[in-house]
Motif scaffolding. Structure first.
Motif, PDB file in Angstrom:
ATOM      1  N   SER A   1       4.920  -8.834  27.996  1.00  0.00           N
ATOM      2  CA  SER A   1       5.245  -8.146  29.255  1.00  0.00           C
ATOM      3  C   SER A   1       6.669  -7.597  29.163  1.00  0.00           C
ATOM      4  CB  SER A   1       5.138  -9.111  30.435  1.00  0.00           C
ATOM      5  OG  SER A   1       6.213 -10.042  30.404  1.00  0.00           O
ATOM      6  N   HIS A   2       6.990  -6.694  30.064  1.00  0.00           N
ATOM      7  CA  HIS A   2       8.333  -6.146  30.100  1.00  0.00           C
ATOM      8  C   HIS A   2       9.346  -7.261  30.347  1.00  0.00           C
ATOM      9  CE1 HIS A   2      11.798  -3.921  31.912  1.00  0.00           C
ATOM     10  NE2 HIS A   2      11.577  -3.198  30.832  1.00  0.00           N
TER      11      HIS A   2
ATOM     12  N   TYR B   1       9.014   0.485  28.193  1.00  0.00           N
ATOM     13  CA  TYR B   1      10.066  -0.495  28.453  1.00  0.00           C
ATOM     14  C   TYR B   1      11.432   0.188  28.493  1.00  0.00           C
ATOM     15  CZ  TYR B   1       6.676  -4.150  27.244  1.00  0.00           C
ATOM     16  OH  TYR B   1       5.588  -4.969  27.193  1.00  0.00           O
TER      17      TYR B   1
END
Length: 169
Positions: free
Chosen positions: A50-51, A154
């Motif tokens: 995930s970011h 991102y």
């Protein structure tokens, strides 16, 4: 942009390049540079991170290559040697001895750069003697190509994205 942000951008761009056949940019075996050893940068599937996990584990501490975050297949095809020379070969490109604070800048046709300048330099040559095409683009002339690039999702907090396009050997 700080050094850590630059590492992130470079790592993301590494993922954007890499067509199976090298896009026609491969050097003949007798002109290839020697192997400098195994790369120790971690490579991950971007869908598994995930970011927030990226920020916590990598963003400010170590470089990482994230694969699968974007699909730049079309951009990669457009960056093949034959495609770039066909579309942009007659355009002037600015060569420099460094991406910033260059000692010297020279304008040549992209075709001339590929034919005359794009080769490994002698091991005893100084970096300030090597001219390469990296980042000093006429954005308007290259706009159609740059529009095809899908940016990684991102982003580092409190930074802006910076891209640089060039061809080096």
């Amino acid at each position: 942009m700080g050094n850590r942000a630059a590492q992130f951008v470079v790592a993301c761009l590494i993922c954007a390049v890499g067509v199976e056949d090298g896009g026609g940019w491969s050097l003949p075996a007798d002109l290839s540079l020697g192997d400098e050893g195994t790369c120790t940068i971690e490579v991950l599937d971007g869908s598994e991170l995930s970011h927030q996990q990226f920020i916590e584990r990598y963003a400010f501490s170590r470089p990482v290559v994230l694969r699968g975050l974007t699909n730049n297949t079309k951009f990669q095809r457009l960056c093949s040697k034959s495609s770039l020379l066909e579309k942009y070969g007659s355009l002037k490109v600015r060569l420099s001895t460094a991406n910033t604070h260059s000692y010297r800048k020279v304008d040549v046709l992209l075709q001339e750069y590929v034919d005359e300048f794009l080769r490994p330099q002698s091991e005893d040559a100084l970096g300030s003697e090597t001219l390469y095409f990296f980042g000093d683009n006429n954005f308007t002339e290259w706009q159609n190509l740059f529009d095809q690039y899908e940016s990684p999702p991102y982003v580092l907090p409190d930074t802006t994205r910076a891209y640089s396009f060039g061809i080096a050997g």
